[in-house]
Design a protein around this motif. Structure first.
Motif, PDB file in Angstrom:
ATOM      1  N   TRP A   1      59.444  11.300   1.912  1.00 31.68           N
ATOM      2  CA  TRP A   1      58.790  10.014   2.186  1.00 31.68           C
ATOM      3  C   TRP A   1      59.882   8.985   2.436  1.00 31.68           C
ATOM      4  O   TRP A   1      60.901   9.003   1.746  1.00 31.68           O
TER       5      TRP A   1
ATOM      6  N   THR B   1      51.026   8.622   5.331  1.00 27.97           N
ATOM      7  CA  THR B   1      49.612   8.645   5.706  1.00 27.97           C
ATOM      8  C   THR B   1      49.138   7.207   5.909  1.00 27.97           C
ATOM      9  O   THR B   1      49.621   6.293   5.225  1.00 27.97           O
TER      10      THR B   1
ATOM     11  N   MET C   1      50.600  19.490   7.366  1.00 31.86           N
ATOM     12  CA  MET C   1      49.718  18.659   6.550  1.00 31.86           C
ATOM     13  C   MET C   1      49.949  18.917   5.069  1.00 31.86           C
ATOM     14  O   MET C   1      49.907  18.016   4.248  1.00 31.86           O
TER      15      MET C   1
ATOM     16  N   ARG D   1      52.582  19.652   3.432  1.00 32.44           N
ATOM     17  CA  ARG D   1      53.754  19.000   2.849  1.00 32.44           C
ATOM     18  C   ARG D   1      53.434  17.566   2.418  1.00 32.44           C
ATOM     19  O   ARG D   1      54.007  17.055   1.482  1.00 32.44           O
ATOM     20  N   VAL D   2      52.486  16.934   3.101  1.00 34.34           N
ATOM     21  CA  VAL D   2      52.115  15.572   2.747  1.00 34.34           C
ATOM     22  C   VAL D   2      51.061  15.585   1.646  1.00 34.34           C
ATOM     23  O   VAL D   2      51.121  14.803   0.698  1.00 34.34           O
TER      24      VAL D   2
ATOM     25  N   ASP E   1      50.465  17.629  -0.777  1.00 36.85           N
ATOM     26  CA  ASP E   1      50.902  17.984  -2.125  1.00 36.85           C
ATOM     27  C   ASP E   1      52.101  17.185  -2.606  1.00 36.85           C
ATOM     28  O   ASP E   1      52.589  17.406  -3.710  1.00 36.85           O
ATOM     29  N   ARG E   2      52.574  16.273  -1.787  1.00 35.67           N
ATOM     30  CA  ARG E   2      53.776  15.540  -2.164  1.00 35.67           C
ATOM     31  C   ARG E   2      53.558  14.696  -3.419  1.00 35.67           C
ATOM     32  O   ARG E   2      54.416  14.631  -4.294  1.00 35.67           O
TER      33      ARG E   2
ATOM     34  N   LEU F   1      51.565  15.362  -5.804  1.00 34.30           N
ATOM     35  CA  LEU F   1      51.507  16.254  -6.966  1.00 34.30           C
ATOM     36  C   LEU F   1      52.913  16.681  -7.373  1.00 34.30           C
ATOM     37  O   LEU F   1      53.225  16.785  -8.566  1.00 34.30           O
ATOM     38  N   LEU F   2      53.771  16.928  -6.383  1.00 35.40           N
ATOM     39  CA  LEU F   2      55.175  17.240  -6.702  1.00 35.40           C
ATOM     40  C   LEU F   2      55.831  16.079  -7.434  1.00 35.40           C
ATOM     41  O   LEU F   2      56.642  16.270  -8.339  1.00 35.40           O
TER      42      LEU F   2
ATOM     43  N   LEU G   1      43.866  13.774   0.863  1.00 38.84           N
ATOM     44  CA  LEU G   1      45.216  13.539   1.372  1.00 38.84           C
ATOM     45  C   LEU G   1      45.736  12.271   0.694  1.00 38.84           C
ATOM     46  O   LEU G   1      45.653  11.184   1.251  1.00 38.84           O
ATOM     47  N   PRO G   2      46.273  12.405  -0.537  1.00 37.43           N
ATOM     48  CA  PRO G   2      46.679  11.187  -1.264  1.00 37.43           C
ATOM     49  C   PRO G   2      47.797  10.454  -0.534  1.00 37.43           C
ATOM     50  O   PRO G   2      48.744  11.072  -0.052  1.00 37.43           O
ATOM     51  N   ALA G   3      47.674   9.132  -0.472  1.00 37.48           N
ATOM     52  CA  ALA G   3      48.730   8.319   0.151  1.00 37.48           C
ATOM     53  C   ALA G   3      49.837   8.032  -0.856  1.00 37.48           C
ATOM     54  O   ALA G   3      50.958   7.739  -0.474  1.00 37.48           O
TER      55      ALA G   3
ATOM     56  N   LEU H   1      59.549  11.173  -2.857  1.00 40.64           N
ATOM     57  CA  LEU H   1      58.295  11.929  -2.824  1.00 40.64           C
ATOM     58  C   LEU H   1      57.103  10.997  -2.607  1.00 40.64           C
ATOM     59  O   LEU H   1      55.959  11.404  -2.756  1.00 40.64           O
ATOM     60  N   GLY H   2      57.376   9.760  -2.278  1.00 38.51           N
ATOM     61  CA  GLY H   2      56.304   8.815  -1.996  1.00 38.51           C
ATOM     62  C   GLY H   2      56.218   7.722  -3.037  1.00 38.51           C
ATOM     63  O   GLY H   2      56.926   7.747  -4.046  1.00 38.51           O
TER      64      GLY H   2
END
Lengths: 354, 104
Positions: A316, A321, B1, B3-4, B6-7, B9-10, B38-40, B83-84
């Motif tokens: 990221w 998204t 898709m 990879r995004v 489950d990110r 969750l990782l 698809l969690p943002a 990881l977001g």
């Protein structure tokens, strides 16, 4: 919303105020004059108005900037514009066309359909201007897919989006594989005519075992590895953040607490066997105003490029998204759009092809 | 898709492995429970007593110091990781009325 441009009424009023300050030609004038005109029209306070003008001016927000911003209007790395005293504000050809269409001097122009509302945090995505023109002329929406201004990839339920349903799209970056330039000490870089070297050493081919002069000609520099170059990032992403977080990931995978054990089988929820160090060696931002975005991810020696690509894209915000929804099904938006006498479409096409 | 999807969750796993204790809420919780969506970002609920451990985990994961006081004085704080994003809510699961699917 203005039926003739698809812009919000407030945006059209703002453009009118800009023209009141600049005169009919829209030639840029010092920004405080424009802010005063906006204030006089009781549209917005100067601070908020300046930020909105920046959104309308910068090329990484909209396909068709409506405001002509001269000077430092910020950057994609999150830098703010310079103070209004140091910038000029005018109207672009698209801004002038929007006002002409609003006054009825030319037919309607589909500016709202082209740029959507993502640029100010809304849900409607942007579309390629020429594709929108083609769709409006042929009344055929096939092949019309969202296209962020900053490039990158768009994936997800595009059919659902076209049908008018709320959709979560995945925006990805574009990676270009490159062979790093191989430098040999004492030799000119590949592709450079002539030669250059330091001191009185004689440049010799790398393979020559008799090379002398104290130059380690059998050693290649650290640049002799493959690399992946990020050339486009998702819409709205801060370029500095991309470099910082890629760097942070590499740091952790090279010695963080348990970075390289993170990719175990999530379903089992148990750590798998340790995997080797990540495929990335380092990241460097080589972005320039001339060459554009260029974030170089240097691979470790003998790393698998495909694994590296996957590793970069899973970071990221190289893939993000975004929520999207059209105000109506795409076919309704296109077939129901009133082109009037078509002069607005023709004028827009002339500007796009100029 | 994948990879995004489950990110987030990782990211939850990465925080838990660093000693943080929390409850996953929001769309990432939906994904954990149903495998759909698809969690943002990752939304987590943390008890005040578990904040110091979370601050240590976030410091390690973000690479910059995260202060306990900052977390405790706000209802919600956002941190950016590779990881977001993670949104941290301070409170107790009993306040939410949500089903108890705790992770640690």
């Amino acid at each position: 919303m203005s039926a003739r441009t698809g812009l919000l009424d407030g945006e059209v009023a703002l453009l009118r105020a800009v023209q009141a300050a600049t005169g009919p030609s829209g030639e840029p004038v010092t920004s405080p004059l424009v802010l005063e005109a906006i204030d006089d029209a009781e549209l917005l306070g100067p601070r908020h108005a300046y930020s909105l003008l920046a959104d309308l001016a910068v090329p990484w927000r909209r396909h068709l900037p409506l405001v002509d911003g001269v000077g430092n209007w910020g950057s994609r790395s999150g830098d703010s514009p310079a103070d209004a005293r140091y910038t000029l504000t005018g109207l672009t050809a698209f801004g002038l066309l929007a006002l002409a269409a609003d006054r009825g001097e030319v037919g309607p122009v589909p500016l709202g359909l082209v740029d959507g509302t993502w640029w100010h945090g809304g849900l409607q995505p942007p579309y390629p201007p020429l594709d929108v023109l083609r769709a409006l002329r042929t009344r055929d929406t096939s092949g019309l897919v969202p296209c962020p201004v900053t490039g990158g990839t768009v994936a997800g339920d595009l059919e659902g989006l076209a049908a008018g349903r709320p959709t979560r799209l995945v925006l990805g970056s574009v990676l270009v594989p490159e062979q790093a330039v191989r430098y040999t000490p004492g030799m000119p870089p590949p592709g450079v005519e002539g030669g250059w070297w330091i001191g009185d050493a004689t440049p010799l081919p790398v393979s020559d075992p008799t090379a002398s002069g104290g130059i380690p000609t059998d050693v290649e520099g650290p640049a002799s590895v493959d690399q992946l170059v990020v050339t486009e990032v998702p819409y709205g992403v801060d370029v500095d953040e991309v470099t910082r977080l890629l760097d942070e990931r590499i740091r952790q995978e090279h010695g963080g607490v348990d970075g390289n054990q993170l990719h175990y089988d999530l379903g089992a929820m148990l750590p798998g066997p340790p995997i080797p160090l990540g495929p990335l060696d380092r990241v460097q931002d080589e972005t320039t105003g001339r060459d554009g975005l260029r974030i170089v991810c240097v691979l470790r020696e003998s790393a698998d490029p495909e694994a590296a690509r996957e590793r970069v894209l899973s970071t990221w915000p190289l893939t993000i998204t975004v929520d999207a929804r059209l105000p109506a099904p795409l076919t309704d938006l296109v077939t129901g759009w009133d082109a009037g006498d078509g002069s607005g479409l023709s004028a827009l096409e002339r500007l796009l092809r100029a | 898709m994948g990879r995004v999807a489950d990110r987030s969750l990782l990211l939850a796993v990465a925080l838990a492995r660093r000693g943080a204790t929390f409850v996953v809420v929001g769309s990432a919780a939906d994904r954990l429970a149903t495998g759909q969506g698809l969690p943002a970002d990752l939304d987590i609920l943390v008890r005040p007593g578990a904040v110091p451990a979370l601050a240590r985990a976030l410091t390690d994961l973000t690479g910059s110091p995260v202060r306990v006081q900052r977390l405790l004085t706000r209802d919600c704080s956002r941190f950016l990781t590779w990881l977001g994003p993670v949104d941290v809510f301070i409170g107790d699961l009993a306040d939410t009325g949500a089903p108890d699917r705790r992770t640690s």
